[in-house]
Design an enzyme around this catalytic site. Structure first.
Site, PDB file in Angstrom:
ATOM      1  N   ASP A  13       0.813  -1.223   0.000  1.00 17.09           N
ATOM      2  CA  ASP A  13       0.000   0.000   0.000  1.00 17.09           C
ATOM      3  C   ASP A  13       0.846   1.272   0.000  1.00 17.09           C
ATOM      4  O   ASP A  13       0.458   2.285   0.564  1.00 17.09           O
ATOM      5  CB  ASP A  13      -0.962   0.023   1.206  1.00 17.09           C
ATOM      6  CG  ASP A  13      -1.801  -1.234   1.265  1.00 17.09           C
ATOM      7  OD1 ASP A  13      -2.278  -1.662   0.211  1.00 17.09           O
ATOM      8  OD2 ASP A  13      -1.969  -1.791   2.368  1.00 17.09           O
ATOM      9  N   LYS A  16       2.074   2.171  -5.164  1.00 18.20           N
ATOM     10  CA  LYS A  16       2.831   1.737  -6.352  1.00 18.20           C
ATOM     11  C   LYS A  16       2.021   1.879  -7.642  1.00 18.20           C
ATOM     12  O   LYS A  16       2.568   2.241  -8.674  1.00 18.20           O
ATOM     13  CB  LYS A  16       3.245   0.253  -6.207  1.00 18.20           C
ATOM     14  CG  LYS A  16       4.231   0.012  -5.077  1.00 18.20           C
ATOM     15  CD  LYS A  16       4.562  -1.464  -4.949  1.00 18.20           C
ATOM     16  CE  LYS A  16       3.411  -2.312  -4.480  1.00 18.20           C
ATOM     17  NZ  LYS A  16       2.934  -2.041  -3.121  1.00 18.20           N
ATOM     18  N   GLY A  40      -4.074  -4.558  -4.638  1.00 22.04           N
ATOM     19  CA  GLY A  40      -5.127  -3.655  -5.093  1.00 22.04           C
ATOM     20  C   GLY A  40      -4.453  -2.361  -5.501  1.00 22.04           C
ATOM     21  O   GLY A  40      -4.208  -1.502  -4.672  1.00 22.04           O
ATOM     22  N   HIS A  41      -4.090  -2.259  -6.771  1.00 19.05           N
ATOM     23  CA  HIS A  41      -3.351  -1.076  -7.224  1.00 19.05           C
ATOM     24  C   HIS A  41      -4.339  -0.018  -7.718  1.00 19.05           C
ATOM     25  O   HIS A  41      -5.083  -0.240  -8.656  1.00 19.05           O
ATOM     26  CB  HIS A  41      -2.351  -1.468  -8.309  1.00 19.05           C
ATOM     27  CG  HIS A  41      -1.212  -2.277  -7.758  1.00 19.05           C
ATOM     28  ND1 HIS A  41      -0.249  -2.853  -8.531  1.00 19.05           N
ATOM     29  CD2 HIS A  41      -0.897  -2.588  -6.475  1.00 19.05           C
ATOM     30  CE1 HIS A  41       0.613  -3.496  -7.752  1.00 19.05           C
ATOM     31  NE2 HIS A  41       0.243  -3.345  -6.494  1.00 19.05           N
ATOM     32  N   GLN A 224       2.505  -5.911  -3.148  1.00 17.00           N
ATOM     33  CA  GLN A 224       2.783  -5.986  -1.708  1.00 17.00           C
ATOM     34  C   GLN A 224       4.062  -5.184  -1.410  1.00 17.00           C
ATOM     35  O   GLN A 224       4.366  -4.274  -2.157  1.00 17.00           O
ATOM     36  CB  GLN A 224       2.890  -7.433  -1.215  1.00 17.00           C
ATOM     37  CG  GLN A 224       1.568  -8.198  -1.214  1.00 17.00           C
ATOM     38  CD  GLN A 224       1.191  -8.739  -2.576  1.00 17.00           C
ATOM     39  OE1 GLN A 224       1.989  -9.354  -3.258  1.00 17.00           O
ATOM     40  NE2 GLN A 224      -0.035  -8.501  -2.979  1.00 17.00           N
TER      41      GLN A 224
HETATM   42  P1  IMP Z   1      -2.271 -12.762   1.861  1.00 21.99           P
HETATM   43  O1  IMP Z   1      -1.281 -12.222   0.896  1.00 21.99           O
HETATM   44  O2  IMP Z   1      -3.693 -12.539   1.451  1.00 21.99           O
HETATM   45  O3  IMP Z   1      -1.983 -14.202   2.221  1.00 21.99           O
HETATM   46  O4  IMP Z   1      -2.105 -11.952   3.247  1.00 21.99           O
HETATM   47  C1  IMP Z   1      -0.926 -12.029   4.051  1.00 21.99           C
HETATM   48  C2  IMP Z   1      -0.587 -10.670   4.641  1.00 21.99           C
HETATM   49  O5  IMP Z   1      -0.186  -9.787   3.591  1.00 21.99           O
HETATM   50  C3  IMP Z   1      -1.755  -9.976   5.346  1.00 21.99           C
HETATM   51  O6  IMP Z   1      -1.230  -9.211   6.415  1.00 21.99           O
HETATM   52  C4  IMP Z   1      -2.299  -9.048   4.274  1.00 21.99           C
HETATM   53  O7  IMP Z   1      -2.986  -7.954   4.833  1.00 21.99           O
HETATM   54  C5  IMP Z   1      -1.008  -8.622   3.602  1.00 21.99           C
HETATM   55  N1  IMP Z   1      -1.195  -8.215   2.197  1.00 21.99           N
HETATM   56  C6  IMP Z   1      -1.359  -9.003   1.125  1.00 21.99           C
HETATM   57  N2  IMP Z   1      -1.460  -8.292   0.002  1.00 21.99           N
HETATM   58  C7  IMP Z   1      -1.353  -7.002   0.366  1.00 21.99           C
HETATM   59  C8  IMP Z   1      -1.341  -5.773  -0.369  1.00 21.99           C
HETATM   60  O8  IMP Z   1      -1.448  -5.736  -1.606  1.00 21.99           O
HETATM   61  N3  IMP Z   1      -1.199  -4.641   0.377  1.00 21.99           N
HETATM   62  C9  IMP Z   1      -1.026  -4.673   1.721  1.00 21.99           C
HETATM   63  N4  IMP Z   1      -1.012  -5.792   2.442  1.00 21.99           N
HETATM   64  C10 IMP Z   1      -1.175  -6.953   1.779  1.00 21.99           C
END
Ligand code: IMP
Length: 421
Positions: A13, A16, A40-41, A224
């Protein structure tokens, strides 16, 4: 310069999507190489907001190619919804979108498993996005995955689904009290979904390798952030992919030297969604100021993000891990109106930084305090448009983070970004 990797330096977040959109104008191809629908871009163009989960943000630049490479995990249903939304908004994506044959598919059972594991974990939950990311990457490594190319080979698809469901159906019925899933039904449903994507498949190392040989420029779009990296992040509170620079080579099949330049994106403060350590978290009114002014609610899940001061200890670690040549500082405008701004400069640990949650539980943090500013900076188009205190903050970060700030973003719109001289 023919290739550039843009990576998040925090817990995701960092903004990007907007920066990719800005840079993509200068590149022929934009490539996603890891992660999946958990990303979520958000990009805002002339007041219109786009939230992209799978399609590289470069798609919003007319005439450019967007490539979903094999290191990602793809939820075909989400992708089709995204393509429809783009079409409704007048963006013709289908002719310009390519997908690596080896991309693993997120199946409904991955999402069910993700949700079931999280719901059953109580205080031990990770706080995932429930998009099936962890179970899909687990299958990938356990050799139980279904890949994009399988959508076009019915017998293989059925066989792969049967094999993958064998153990999962036992879990669903005996542990999670849910109905078993049927390989035959899934096979039919995914064959028909896949039909709409036929024509997009490519062998990624050959296609990208040739593009580079022909002198085309490529932008690698990270998802991420580094602190969520499965190996080098705050494990186990991480995502299941590699989010740092080595994922570019791993996820595209290109050699590591194919990355000419690395830019790290860092927000002017820190946020995190999901559980896990966050040393500089602010729970009082300053945290609320950041959440409200920064609209810090998840683009994928809508969850309020945890907010805190910029953490230069973690930032420096992320810069080093990625070999970042420069920084993109985002959401600087959100700090406007604060009396003072703090940046964490030490954890009081002998080793400087540790990504280990137990080490991070009891720290003696040191901060550097910068004076705040009240002037509106959202229309700034060069460093000379910034108030003195704001410029001092930007320049003050460079030695703390160990890299120069190259770009600054001062609002969500495409035009609200400028280069530092
Ligand atoms: P997962 O990727 O859904 O397995 O989540 C694992 C961790 O990564 C959690 O803390 C999510 O909130 C975090 N996370 C996954 N994708 C994003 C992203 O695009 N932005 C921020 N946090 C993310």
């Amino acid at each position: 310069m023919s290739t550039l990797a843009l990576l998040g330096l925090q817990w995701g977040d960092e903004g990007k999507g907007k920066i990719i959109d800005h840079l993509a104008a200068d590149f022929d191809v934009t490539v996603r190489f890891q992660g999946g629908g958990n990303a979520g871009h958000t990009v805002v163009v002339d007041g219109q907001k786009y939230v992209l989960h799978h399609v590289p943000s470069g798609i919003l630049q007319p005439g450019k190619t967007a490539y979903i490479a094999d290191g990602t995990v793809l939820d075909v249903e989400t992708l089709l919804e995204e393509l429809e939304a783009l079409e409704r908004a007048g963006v013709d994506a289908e002719g310009r979108l390519l997908i690596g044959w080896g991309t693993h598919l997120v199946m409904p059972y991955h999402k069910e498993l993700d949700a079931a594991a999280e719901s059953g974990a109580g205080e031990d939950r990770i706080g995932t996005t429930r998009r099936g990311i962890g179970p899909c990457y687990a299958d990938r490594r356990a050799r139980l995955g279904v890949r994009f190319r399988d959508l076009f080979r019915p017998a293989t698809l059925l066989e792969r689904l049967r094999k993958s469901l064998e153990e999962k159906n036992v879990l669903f019925q005996r542990l999670y009290d849910r109905p078993a899933m049927d390989a035959g039904e899934l096979c039919e449903r995914y064959r028909s979904l896949g039909a709409r994507l036929s024509g997009m498949g490519r062998h990624t190392p050959s296609w990208l390798g040739e593009a580079l040989e022909r002198g085309r420029s490529v932008l690698f779009e990270g998802a991420q952030g580094t602190l969520l990296d499965a190996d080098w992040g705050t494990y186990p509170f991480v995502t299941s992919s590699t989010t740092s620079v080595s994922a570019v080579a791993q996820g595209t099949g290109l050699p590591p030297r194919a990355v000419d330049r690395v830019l790290g994106v860092i927000k002017a403060y820190t946020t995190r969604v999901g559980r896990g350590p966050f040393p500089t978290e602010l729970e009082g009114p300053e945290g609320e100021h950041l959440r409200r002014r920064g609209d810090e609610f998840g683009a994928t899940t809508g969850r309020p993000r945890r907010c805190g001061w910029l953490d230069a200890v973690a930032g420096r670690y992320a810069v080093a891990l990625n070999g970042a040549d420069g920084l993109v500082l985002t959401k600087l405008d959100v700090l406007t109106g604060l009396d003072e701004i703090r940046v964490c400069t030490s954890y009081g640990l002998e080793e400087g930084f540790s990504p280990d949650p137990e080490d991070l539980a009891d720290l003696s943090l040191s901060f550097r305090t910068f004076p705040g500013w009240r002037e509106d900076i959202s229309r700034a188009q060069s460093p000379s448009d910034l108030p003195e205190a704001c410029l001092r903050y930007v320049r003050g970060l460079e030695p703390l983070l160990g890299a120069p700030v190259r770009l600054v973003s001062v609002g969500p719109e495409r035009r609200q970004v400028f280069e530092m001289e």
